[in-house]
Enzyme design. Structure first.
Site, PDB file in Angstrom:
ATOM      1  N   ASP A  14      63.364  38.322  78.503  1.00  0.00           N
ATOM      2  CA  ASP A  14      63.008  37.074  77.823  1.00  0.00           C
ATOM      3  C   ASP A  14      62.377  37.420  76.481  1.00  0.00           C
ATOM      4  O   ASP A  14      61.345  38.090  76.427  1.00  0.00           O
ATOM      5  CB  ASP A  14      62.020  36.291  78.698  1.00  0.00           C
ATOM      6  CG  ASP A  14      61.844  34.854  78.231  1.00  0.00           C
ATOM      7  OD1 ASP A  14      62.573  34.431  77.312  1.00  0.00           O
ATOM      8  OD2 ASP A  14      60.978  34.158  78.791  1.00  0.00           O
ATOM      9  N   ASP A 108      67.926  33.303  74.086  1.00  0.00           N
ATOM     10  CA  ASP A 108      66.779  34.219  74.124  1.00  0.00           C
ATOM     11  C   ASP A 108      66.453  34.804  75.490  1.00  0.00           C
ATOM     12  O   ASP A 108      65.427  35.472  75.643  1.00  0.00           O
ATOM     13  CB  ASP A 108      65.538  33.530  73.564  1.00  0.00           C
ATOM     14  CG  ASP A 108      65.122  32.308  74.372  1.00  0.00           C
ATOM     15  OD1 ASP A 108      65.952  31.796  75.138  1.00  0.00           O
ATOM     16  OD2 ASP A 108      63.972  31.872  74.226  1.00  0.00           O
ATOM     17  N   GLU A 109      67.298  34.602  76.484  1.00  0.00           N
ATOM     18  CA  GLU A 109      67.009  35.207  77.788  1.00  0.00           C
ATOM     19  C   GLU A 109      68.288  35.457  78.571  1.00  0.00           C
ATOM     20  O   GLU A 109      69.299  34.777  78.375  1.00  0.00           O
ATOM     21  CB  GLU A 109      66.037  34.342  78.601  1.00  0.00           C
ATOM     22  CG  GLU A 109      66.536  32.961  78.920  1.00  0.00           C
ATOM     23  CD  GLU A 109      65.584  32.192  79.821  1.00  0.00           C
ATOM     24  OE1 GLU A 109      65.017  32.801  80.756  1.00  0.00           O
ATOM     25  OE2 GLU A 109      65.416  30.982  79.607  1.00  0.00           O
TER      26      GLU A 109
END
Length: 366
Positions: A14, A108-109
Site C-alpha cells: 500500500d 496505489d495498492e
C-alpha cells in the site's frame, strides 16, 4: 487453525498517501507541507491528504472548506490521474519481477502471492522489504506492506506500521493477532457496523470470536458468516491477476445546486461524453446504465436500466440517462450527477477451480 486451510504467502503493498506523495515528489516546494489533492472551498472535496495534513485531521472525502478550517496552511492541488497512473505502472513493473500473481486493487495498492516466486526466495518478509526499497530507489516514493497467510490479514497488517513500514503475521501468530485487534481495524467492518458491534459489547476480535455463527447471522445478516470466519483467520480468496473491470463511471459536482431537470441535461450530456470516451479507450461496452443523483442534503439516489445490447456510444448513453432522470421527480436540488455503465462485455463466468490445501504442520518461513 483448521488443518485443511490453504496456507499462502501473501503481501499487500500500500503506497503511503499516494496522490499527495506524487505531488510532493514532483514539486519540491510542497515537500514537508500539508497538501490536499482535490478542491478547496465549499463545493470542493479532498481526494487525498499528505501525512502533514492528516496531523490536523484532514482526510479523504472531507469537504474542502472543512479541511481548510482544520488546517489553515493547507495547500490544495488539482489531481493529475494520468501522472498517478504512470507512476502506478512503474510500481507494478517492480511487482512482476517477483511474481505474476499480482492483483491490483487501485492505483496505489495490490496483493502479491509469493508462495512460489521468481527469485526462489522463501521469505515473503524479505521480498516485501526488497520491493519497498526498490520503489523508494527507483520511483522515489515510500510504501508500506503487510505479510501473512491470506489477503485479509495481509491487508490489515499493511496498515499496522504506516507510513514506510511493514508488518508480518506468521501462521502461528494469526489467531492472537486477530483476537487483540480493535474491531474497527477489521477490513470489511465499516463505521456503521463498528458502532453496532460496540453497542452489542463487541470491541475486539476476541469479543467477536465469542459470538456464535447463529448470533452473527441474526444480528448482521449475510455478513455474519463472513465475520465468523475472518476472526478465525479463515479467508480463502486467491490473488487474482486477471481481475476484470466491473463498471466504468464519471460524475460531476456542480458549483451551484441545480433545481430543474432541464438545467441538468447539458451537464448530463458532458458526463455521457466522458463515460463514452473512457469506454472506447478501454475498448469495452456495457448493458446497464445507472444514473447517480446526490441531493443538496447529501442523500444519494440511483436509478438503473439494463438494455438488450452492449453500448458505448455517447448518444445512447445520454438518452438512457435522460430517461432515468425523468423517471421520477427530484426530491431536492442536486449537487452531483453521475453516470456508470456496468454488466460489461469483459465479464466472464469463471470455472470452479480445484482447491489445494496445505497442512499447517509444514515448515513455513515468513
Amino acid at each position: 487453525m483448521p488443518f485443511d486451510l490453504p496456507i499462502r504467502k501473501i503481501i499487500h503493498v500500500d503506497m503511503d498517501a499516494f496522490y499527495a506523495s506524487v505531488e510532493q515528489m514532483d514539486n519540491p516546494l510542497l515537500k514537508g507541507k500539508p497538501v490536499a489533492v482535490g478542491g478547496g472551498g465549499k463545493r470542493g472535496v479532498v481526494s487525498a491528504a499528505s501525512y502533514e495534513a492528516r496531523k490536523f485531521g484532514v482526510k479523504s472525502a472531507m469537504a474542502g472548506n472543512l479541511a481548510s478550517k482544520l488546517c489553515p496552511e493547507l495547500i490544495f492541488v488539482r489531481p493529475n490521474f494520468e501522472r498517478y497512473s504512470e507512476i502506478s505502472k512503474q510500481i507494478r513493473s517492480i511487482f512482476f519481477d517477483y511474481t505474476d500473481l499480482v492483483e491490483p486493487l487501485s492505483l496505489d495498492e495490490a496483493y502479491l502471492d509469493v508462495t512460489e516466486n521468481k527469485n526462489g526466495n522463501p521469505s515473503a518478509s524479505l521480498i516485501a522489504k526488497e520491493i519497498r526499497t526498490r520503489i523508494l530507489n527507483e520511483v522515489g516514493l515510500t510504501a508500506s506492506a503487510g505479510i501473512s497467510i491470506n489477503k485479509f490479514i495481509a491487508k490489515i497488517a499493511s496498515d499496522y506500521n504506516k507510513p514506510n513500514g511493514q508488518k508480518t503475521v506468521n501462521p502461528e501468530e494469526v489467531l492472537e493477532f486477530l483476537e487483540q485487534l480493535d474491531i474497527r481495524k477489521f477490513y470489511g467492518v465499516g463505521k456503521v457496523t463498528a458502532e453496532k458491534m460496540y453497542q452489542k459489547g463487541i470491541f475486539t476480535g476476541l469479543d467477536l470470536k465469542q459470538k456464535s455463527i447463529d448470533y452473527l447471522d441474526a444480528n448482521f445478516g449475510k455478513s455474519g458468516r463472513y465475520y465468523y470466519h475472518i476472526v478465525r483467520g479463515i479467508h480463502t480468496s486467491e490473488v487474482k491477476p486477471d481481475r476484470t473491470r466491473k463498471s466504468l463511471a464519471a460524475e460531476r459536482t456542480f458549483s451551484e445546486n441545480l433545481s430543474s431537470e432541464v438545467f441538468m441535461l447539458e451537464k448530463l450530456e458532458h458526463i455521457a461524453e466522458e463515460v463514452s470516451r473512457r469506454l472506447n479507450k478501454s475498448k469495452v461496452a456495457g448493458k446497464t446504465v445507472t444514473l447517480k443523483i446526490k441531493y443538496s442534503d447529501f442523500t444519494l439516489h440511483t436509478r438503473s436500466k439494463t438494455l438488450k445490447f452492449f453500448i458505448s456510444d455517447k448518444s445512447v448513453i445520454f438518452e438512457t440517462a435522460k430517461d432515468l432522470l425523468y423517471q421520477e421527480k427530484l426530491n431536492n436540488s442536486v449537487r452531483l450527477l453521475g453516470i456508470s455503465l456496468s454488466n460489461l462485455n469483459t465479464e466472464k463466468k469463471e470455472k470452479p477451480k480445484e482447491k489445494k490445501s496445505v497442512s499447517v504442520q509444514l515448515e513455513f518461513k515468513f
